[in-house]
Every structure is written in structure tokens, then in C-alpha cells.
Design a protein around this motif. Structure first.
Motif, PDB file in Angstrom:
ATOM      1  N   ARG A  63     -12.856 -38.244 -14.521  1.00  0.00           N
ATOM      2  CA  ARG A  63     -14.186 -37.948 -15.051  1.00  0.00           C
ATOM      3  C   ARG A  63     -14.697 -39.123 -15.879  1.00  0.00           C
ATOM      4  O   ARG A  63     -15.865 -39.474 -15.799  1.00  0.00           O
ATOM      5  CB  ARG A  63     -14.162 -36.672 -15.892  1.00  0.00           C
ATOM      6  N   GLU A  64     -13.819 -39.743 -16.674  1.00  0.00           N
ATOM      7  CA  GLU A  64     -14.212 -40.891 -17.482  1.00  0.00           C
ATOM      8  C   GLU A  64     -14.653 -42.052 -16.594  1.00  0.00           C
ATOM      9  O   GLU A  64     -15.648 -42.718 -16.873  1.00  0.00           O
ATOM     10  CB  GLU A  64     -13.053 -41.328 -18.371  1.00  0.00           C
ATOM     11  N   ASP A  65     -13.904 -42.288 -15.506  1.00  0.00           N
ATOM     12  CA  ASP A  65     -14.272 -43.350 -14.562  1.00  0.00           C
ATOM     13  C   ASP A  65     -15.640 -43.101 -13.939  1.00  0.00           C
ATOM     14  O   ASP A  65     -16.357 -44.040 -13.597  1.00  0.00           O
ATOM     15  CB  ASP A  65     -13.220 -43.477 -13.455  1.00  0.00           C
ATOM     16  N   ALA A  66     -16.001 -41.817 -13.782  1.00  0.00           N
ATOM     17  CA  ALA A  66     -17.294 -41.456 -13.197  1.00  0.00           C
ATOM     18  C   ALA A  66     -18.401 -41.380 -14.258  1.00  0.00           C
ATOM     19  O   ALA A  66     -19.539 -41.041 -13.943  1.00  0.00           O
ATOM     20  CB  ALA A  66     -17.180 -40.122 -12.467  1.00  0.00           C
ATOM     21  N   GLY A  67     -18.053 -41.657 -15.520  1.00  0.00           N
ATOM     22  CA  GLY A  67     -19.044 -41.627 -16.589  1.00  0.00           C
ATOM     23  C   GLY A  67     -19.359 -40.232 -17.102  1.00  0.00           C
ATOM     24  O   GLY A  67     -20.419 -40.006 -17.668  1.00  0.00           O
ATOM     25  N   LEU A  68     -18.428 -39.289 -16.899  1.00  0.00           N
ATOM     26  CA  LEU A  68     -18.629 -37.912 -17.332  1.00  0.00           C
ATOM     27  C   LEU A  68     -17.777 -37.608 -18.565  1.00  0.00           C
ATOM     28  O   LEU A  68     -16.785 -38.283 -18.826  1.00  0.00           O
ATOM     29  CB  LEU A  68     -18.256 -36.948 -16.209  1.00  0.00           C
ATOM     30  N   LEU A  69     -18.159 -36.580 -19.301  1.00  0.00           N
ATOM     31  CA  LEU A  69     -17.418 -36.174 -20.486  1.00  0.00           C
ATOM     32  C   LEU A  69     -16.118 -35.464 -20.092  1.00  0.00           C
ATOM     33  O   LEU A  69     -16.050 -34.819 -19.043  1.00  0.00           O
ATOM     34  CB  LEU A  69     -18.267 -35.238 -21.340  1.00  0.00           C
ATOM     35  N   PRO A  70     -15.085 -35.550 -20.937  1.00  0.00           N
ATOM     36  CA  PRO A  70     -13.830 -34.848 -20.643  1.00  0.00           C
ATOM     37  C   PRO A  70     -14.015 -33.338 -20.729  1.00  0.00           C
ATOM     38  O   PRO A  70     -14.933 -32.848 -21.375  1.00  0.00           O
ATOM     39  CB  PRO A  70     -12.871 -35.355 -21.723  1.00  0.00           C
ATOM     40  N   ARG A  71     -13.133 -32.614 -20.055  1.00  0.00           N
ATOM     41  CA  ARG A  71     -13.157 -31.153 -20.043  1.00  0.00           C
ATOM     42  C   ARG A  71     -11.868 -30.603 -20.628  1.00  0.00           C
ATOM     43  O   ARG A  71     -10.814 -31.211 -20.542  1.00  0.00           O
ATOM     44  CB  ARG A  71     -13.299 -30.623 -18.611  1.00  0.00           C
ATOM     45  N   LYS A  72     -11.950 -29.397 -21.197  1.00  0.00           N
ATOM     46  CA  LYS A  72     -10.796 -28.660 -21.692  1.00  0.00           C
ATOM     47  C   LYS A  72     -10.363 -27.688 -20.597  1.00  0.00           C
ATOM     48  O   LYS A  72     -11.161 -27.331 -19.728  1.00  0.00           O
ATOM     49  CB  LYS A  72     -11.159 -27.869 -22.940  1.00  0.00           C
ATOM     50  N   PRO A  73      -9.106 -27.215 -20.636  1.00  0.00           N
ATOM     51  CA  PRO A  73      -8.676 -26.248 -19.613  1.00  0.00           C
ATOM     52  C   PRO A  73      -9.578 -25.018 -19.534  1.00  0.00           C
ATOM     53  O   PRO A  73      -9.845 -24.518 -18.440  1.00  0.00           O
ATOM     54  CB  PRO A  73      -7.260 -25.869 -20.049  1.00  0.00           C
ATOM     55  N   CYS A  74     -10.074 -24.541 -20.670  1.00  0.00           N
ATOM     56  CA  CYS A  74     -10.940 -23.353 -20.649  1.00  0.00           C
ATOM     57  C   CYS A  74     -12.275 -23.609 -19.959  1.00  0.00           C
ATOM     58  O   CYS A  74     -12.971 -22.668 -19.581  1.00  0.00           O
ATOM     59  CB  CYS A  74     -11.154 -22.820 -22.060  1.00  0.00           C
TER      60      CYS A  74
END
Length: 87
Positions: A63-74
């Protein structure tokens, strides 16, 4: 709108990317429920959590490589449950 799946030379599915209306590209299929079961106690429970940590690290690196924010498991799994240490 779903893109064509990536397939390697042996016909193995590499990844499927789906673009949502928000423009967010995910490597997870969003056509059904995504369930996470954390079962086992003691060392088995710890090993399960380490596997989850590895999955989330890999997902968030992509996601970081795609310029997106990280996600939590929930934010990834629709239902999370388990027994013993996993519960």
C-alpha cells in the motif's frame, strides 16, 4: 471495475487488484466476507499473531508503494475471532 488477474507461467494466480469508487486499489478480493480466525494457546497463539503481523507488514508495504495509507487488521477483515490466546 476489476482488472484481469496476474498469472505466472505455470498458471498460478499472483494477485487480483480491484479499484473501488474511491480510487483505492486493493490486492484483496472484496466480493465476499473476509474472516480471520486466531486459534490456539501459548506458543501456537504467538505464532498465529506473528503470521498476522507478517501479512499486515507485507500488505502495508504494498500500500505504501502505491501511495496509500496503511491499514489495521480491523479495516481489512470483516470478522475476527478465535479461541484461547487467539480469542
Amino acid at each position: 471495475m476489476a482488472a484481469a488477474p496476474d498469472v505466472d507461467g505455470q498458471g498460478q494466480l499472483l494477485s487480483t487488484q480491484t479499484t473501488l469508487q474511491t480510487g483505492d486499489t486493493q490486492t484483496l478480493d472484496n466480493t465476499g466476507y473476509c474472516l480471520l480466525s486466531l486459534d490456539g494457546g501459548g506458543v501456537r497463539g504467538l505464532a498465529t499473531l506473528r503470521v498476522l503481523q507478517s501479512i499486515m507488514t507485507r500488505l502495508n508495504n504494498e500500500r505504501e508503494d502505491a501511495g496509500l495509507l496503511p491499514r489495521k487488521p480491523c479495516e481489512i477483515f470483516d470478522l475476527i475471532g478465535g479461541t484461547s490466546t487467539g480469542g
